[in-house]
Design a protein around this motif. Structure first.
Motif, mmCIF file in Angstrom:
data_model
loop_
_atom_site.group_PDB
_atom_site.id
_atom_site.type_symbol
_atom_site.label_atom_id
_atom_site.label_comp_id
_atom_site.label_asym_id
_atom_site.label_seq_id
_atom_site.Cartn_x
_atom_site.Cartn_y
_atom_site.Cartn_z
ATOM 1 N N PHE A 136 43.147 43.507 36.332
ATOM 2 C CA PHE A 136 42.888 42.081 36.450
ATOM 3 C C PHE A 136 42.185 41.496 35.220
ATOM 4 O O PHE A 136 41.901 40.305 35.184
ATOM 5 N N PHE B 245 46.203 37.301 34.375
ATOM 6 C CA PHE B 245 45.286 37.019 35.486
ATOM 7 C C PHE B 245 44.150 36.070 35.091
ATOM 8 O O PHE B 245 43.253 35.807 35.886
ATOM 9 N N GLU B 246 44.197 35.560 33.862
ATOM 10 C CA GLU B 246 43.113 34.706 33.389
ATOM 11 C C GLU B 246 43.009 33.421 34.216
ATOM 12 O O GLU B 246 41.914 32.971 34.544
ATOM 13 N N GLY B 247 44.138 32.836 34.613
ATOM 14 C CA GLY B 247 44.119 31.616 35.422
ATOM 15 C C GLY B 247 43.476 31.859 36.778
ATOM 16 O O GLY B 247 42.702 31.031 37.266
ATOM 17 N N ILE B 248 43.763 33.000 37.395
ATOM 18 C CA ILE B 248 43.155 33.331 38.681
ATOM 19 C C ILE B 248 41.654 33.544 38.513
ATOM 20 O O ILE B 248 40.857 33.087 39.338
ATOM 21 N N ARG B 249 41.285 34.225 37.404
ATOM 22 C CA ARG B 249 39.856 34.454 37.165
ATOM 23 C C ARG B 249 39.136 33.127 36.949
ATOM 24 O O ARG B 249 38.025 32.928 37.446
ATOM 25 N N ASN B 250 39.764 32.201 36.221
ATOM 26 C CA ASN B 250 39.151 30.881 35.992
ATOM 27 C C ASN B 250 38.965 30.128 37.305
ATOM 28 O O ASN B 250 37.951 29.449 37.501
ATOM 29 N N CYS B 251 39.945 30.244 38.222
ATOM 30 C CA CYS B 251 39.808 29.597 39.537
ATOM 31 C C CYS B 251 38.658 30.220 40.323
ATOM 32 O O CYS B 251 37.923 29.510 41.025
ATOM 33 N N ILE B 252 38.496 31.527 40.229
ATOM 34 C CA ILE B 252 37.411 32.193 40.951
ATOM 35 C C ILE B 252 36.064 31.793 40.346
ATOM 36 O O ILE B 252 35.113 31.513 41.061
ATOM 37 N N HIS C 136 34.082 36.752 33.422
ATOM 38 C CA HIS C 136 35.465 37.188 33.609
ATOM 39 C C HIS C 136 35.512 38.632 34.114
ATOM 40 O O HIS C 136 36.369 38.976 34.944
ATOM 41 N N TRP D 65 41.952 43.531 46.091
ATOM 42 C CA TRP D 65 43.219 44.273 46.090
ATOM 43 C C TRP D 65 43.043 45.604 46.809
ATOM 44 O O TRP D 65 43.899 46.020 47.597
ATOM 45 N N LEU E 151 38.537 40.628 42.106
ATOM 46 C CA LEU E 151 39.972 40.743 42.375
ATOM 47 C C LEU E 151 40.369 42.183 42.688
ATOM 48 O O LEU E 151 41.150 42.438 43.603
#
Length: 145
Positions: A16, A21-28, A36, A47, A43
């Protein structure tokens, strides 16, 4: 329970920390103070928990399939063993005569003797004594008016 196509124990955990996966990390991360690396760790933990649930479901499905297979195996008719030294009998059981069967089917009175071993044997002897008559085809002539 969801259908699981393959064994989840062979699934490989994604990394991750990679760019996809950077966009998902930014949302989190959003308005929190997470880094990050911490978001990637969250994540990975999520998982892993999902994978554990899938493994349990997979094992349950596998056990149900095994139970179903065993039930099917139990329902199959079993073939009896046979003794290799025994011989097969050489006597045939005789059937009642066609006369007796016809009377029985038409619900008419028939003596029980016809169904006894002696009556059945006599019917078989009678059937062997009478020669079978070949079918004779007749030629029908019709006159047309």
């Amino acid at each position: 329970m969801a259908h699981i196509a393959s064994d989840p124990t062979f699934d490989i955990e994604p990394d991750f920390t990679f760019v996809p996966f950077e966009g998902i990390r930014n949302c989190i991360i959003g308005n929190t103070q997470l880094t990050h690396a911490e978001a990637a760790n969250e994540l990975a933990t999520g998982w892993q928990q999902d994978r554990d649930i899938c493994v349990v479901e997979w094992l349950v499905l596998k056990q149900e399939a095994e139970n179903k297979r065993q039930e099917t195996e139990k329902k199959k008719p079993k073939i009896n063993d046979f003794a290799t030294g025994m011989s097969v009998g050489d006597t045939l059981t005789h059937c009642p005569s066609q006369y007796a069967i016809h009377k029985l089917k038409s619900f008419e009175y028939i003596e029980l003797w016809y169904f006894s071993p002696d009556g059945c044997k006599e019917a078989a002897d009678e059937a062997n004594r009478r020669p079978t008559e070949p079918l004779v085809s007749r030629r029908l002539t019709t006159s047309l008016p």
